[in-house]
Design a protein around this motif. Structure first.
Motif, PDB file in Angstrom:
ATOM      1  N   GLY A 216       1.173   2.863   6.607  1.00 59.58           N
ATOM      2  CA  GLY A 216       0.917   3.181   8.116  1.00 59.58           C
ATOM      3  C   GLY A 216      -0.505   3.420   8.713  1.00 59.58           C
ATOM      4  N   MET A 217      -1.422   3.337   8.032  1.00 63.93           N
ATOM      5  CA  MET A 217      -2.891   3.591   8.193  1.00 63.93           C
ATOM      6  C   MET A 217      -3.093   4.991   8.674  1.00 63.93           C
ATOM      7  N   PHE A 218      -3.121   5.805   7.437  1.00 59.14           N
ATOM      8  CA  PHE A 218      -3.435   7.315   7.792  1.00 59.14           C
ATOM      9  C   PHE A 218      -4.496   7.688   7.123  1.00 59.14           C
ATOM     10  N   ILE A 219      -5.577   8.568   7.830  1.00 59.91           N
ATOM     11  CA  ILE A 219      -6.845   9.015   7.255  1.00 59.91           C
ATOM     12  C   ILE A 219      -6.540  10.387   6.965  1.00 59.91           C
ATOM     13  N   PRO A 220      -7.114  10.826   5.814  1.00 63.57           N
ATOM     14  CA  PRO A 220      -6.972  12.104   5.445  1.00 63.57           C
ATOM     15  C   PRO A 220      -7.747  12.896   6.182  1.00 63.57           C
ATOM     16  N   ARG A 398      -0.041  -6.527  12.375  1.00 67.93           N
ATOM     17  CA  ARG A 398       1.055  -5.774  11.723  1.00 67.93           C
ATOM     18  C   ARG A 398       1.752  -4.654  12.212  1.00 67.93           C
ATOM     19  N   SER A 399       3.060  -4.637  12.026  1.00 66.08           N
ATOM     20  CA  SER A 399       3.670  -3.446  12.471  1.00 66.08           C
ATOM     21  C   SER A 399       4.370  -2.646  11.255  1.00 66.08           C
ATOM     22  N   VAL A 400       4.383  -1.313  11.311  1.00 60.45           N
ATOM     23  CA  VAL A 400       5.014  -0.386  10.412  1.00 60.45           C
ATOM     24  C   VAL A 400       5.985   0.182  10.972  1.00 60.45           C
ATOM     25  N   THR A 407       4.267   1.533  14.641  1.00 62.52           N
ATOM     26  CA  THR A 407       2.730   1.654  14.324  1.00 62.52           C
ATOM     27  C   THR A 407       2.346   0.198  14.509  1.00 62.52           C
ATOM     28  N   ILE A 408       1.372  -0.165  15.214  1.00 59.18           N
ATOM     29  CA  ILE A 408       0.540  -1.386  15.177  1.00 59.18           C
ATOM     30  C   ILE A 408      -0.817  -1.060  14.366  1.00 59.18           C
TER      31      ILE A 408
END
Length: 440
Positions: A216-220, A398-400, A407-408
């Protein structure tokens, strides 16, 4: 394109091609979503001549874009000279040696020795086996558990599926590997609690994508990875950075861990090392690990793949890394990432449905809500519908939709320009207007 030929290809696809990570039912009902024929720059063209912006770099990997003649020439030259040579039994060849040295020079900290694989799943699988072998040699055989994060993706081999923190991948089979644990994706405290619960002397390594990609593209948070490094040091646990997606400029640094000045004990790479022109991956290990392997190993290291250090793949990788450096694509990733963020922020101001924009280099994601201000979700997921509409309009993204996500995700080639970023944003806006019809 001859219509008869197109129909024939679709029928052959249905009958003979079992697609990875795809809906088997949808394939049988509808055939292949798109049959691509050629690519140039950031664009792909299907068999009917329709052009698409490849907003995902295919599978996050086509960093330098399509149709790079230099890479084709490098492959041809190596194939004519030495098409293949095994690296077993200490056999070696020039391109693997030079690529290992090059990657060691680019890698952070004292990561200095490379084990080559054919891709990311094999690379992570190799990392798990190497750390367990390391602890065996150190006389601590009970250290075999691997801790990873929920929402993480590490591959689809037996061990890497088990390390992956996305439930859907676990449900595909009924026999996960033992000794894999999962903790909350953004909590150092949760990691420490799990280590203490299991017993530090049973933990071989902790693995994390510096930026969660497929999940899902998560930045810490700014202190997360430093906290992880501190906990691993406190308990004597090895830290593996999975940079399969994030390596070689994707986040605006050569490797993503550099954003937080964190030095892992092992770093896993694939994808961008060849920009998808050849299957190649690997694990970079620290000098400390390599020194222990040299000192304690007896006989043969019984791990390796037929195509470890493939001469053609290594030659392509060397040329690909040369292009990334010569064309300053790491810097362009950072610069165009800022442009992408600005474009998404403007969209957020235009639509009620956009929230939680996350961008680092040319990795981007945002959430979709019925009302982003109150974080009220739609009654059904809308990201897949927007992605489908984008494809009709000429953009691949992409979708998540795991768990609560809607999410896009975007990850265009590192060569993308400001004008092309604007095209991406305009297509996204048009697709959202068609699907949601929601303007502020």
């Amino acid at each position: 394109m001859n219509k008869e030929k197109e129909i024939n290809l679709e029928n052959l696809d249905k009958k003979h091609f079992l697609h990875p990570t795809s809906s088997i039912k949808q394939q049988q009902e509808d055939g292949p979503a798109i049959i691509f024929e050629e690519g140039k720059g950031i664009y792909l063209k299907d068999i009917n001549g329709k052009e698409y912006i490849e907003g995902m770099s295919s599978l996050w990997n086509v960093a330098v874009g399509y149709g790079r003649k230099e890479l084709a020439k490098a492959a041809k030259k190596q194939m004519k000279k030495l098409s293949f040579s095994s690296a077993f039994s200490t056999f070696s060849h020039e391109s693997a040696i030079l690529l290992a040295e090059k990657i060691a020079r680019l890698a952070p900290g004292n990561l200095n020795t490379v084990f080559f694989t054919s891709g990311g799943s094999e690379a992570n699988e190799s990392a798990f086996k190497l750390v367990r072998h390391y602890w065996l040699l150190k006389g601590e055989p009970e250290r075999k558990k691997i801790i990873s994060r929920k929402k993480a993706y590490h591959g689809v081999a037996a061990g890497t599926t088990s390390a992956t923190g996305i439930v859907e991948f676990h449900q595909m089979t009924n026999s996960l590997a033992p000794d894999f644990l999962h903790v909350d994706s953004d909590s150092v405290a949760a990691l420490k609690k799990e280590i203490e619960k299991e017993g530090p002397k049973t933990i071989a390594a902790f693995i994390a994508e510096p930026v969660i990609g497929a999940g899902g593209m998560f930045i810490p948070d700014s202190d997360y990875l430093k906290g992880v490094r501190k906990v691993c040091d406190e308990y004597g646990i090895l830290f593996i950075a999975d940079e399969v997606i994030t390596g070689f400029g994707r986040t605006g640094k050569m490797f993503a861990v550099e954003h937080w000045d964190v030095k892992p004990d092992l770093l896993v790479f694939a994808k961008g090392v060849t920009s998808g022109y050849f299957p190649l991956g690997g694990v970079i290990i620290s000098e400390e690990i390599h020194d222990l392997l040299k000192e304690k190993s007896q006989g043969t290291l019984f791990h390796g793949f037929t195509y470890s250090g493939h001469p053609v793949g290594c030659s392509i990788a060397l040329k690909n890394l040369e292009i990334i450096e010569r064309e300053h694509l790491v810097a362009n990733s950072s610069l165009m990432g800022s442009e992408l963020l600005n474009g998404l922020k403007k969209m957020e101001n235009q639509f009620h449905c956009i929230g939680e924009i996350r961008v680092i280099g040319l990795l981007a994601g945002f959430e979709l809500y019925e009302n982003a201000q109150t974080k009220t979700r739609f009654s059904e997921k809308v990201a897949p519908k927007i992605v489908a509409e984008c494809a009709k309009l000429g953009l691949i993204c992409r979708s998540v939709t795991y768990d609560d996500s809607d999410t896009i995700v975007l990850a265009p080639p590192l060569i993308i320009t400001k004008e092309e970023i604007e095209k991406v944003i305009n297509i996204l806006k048009n697709a959202i207007e068609i699907v949601i019809e929601d303007k502020k």
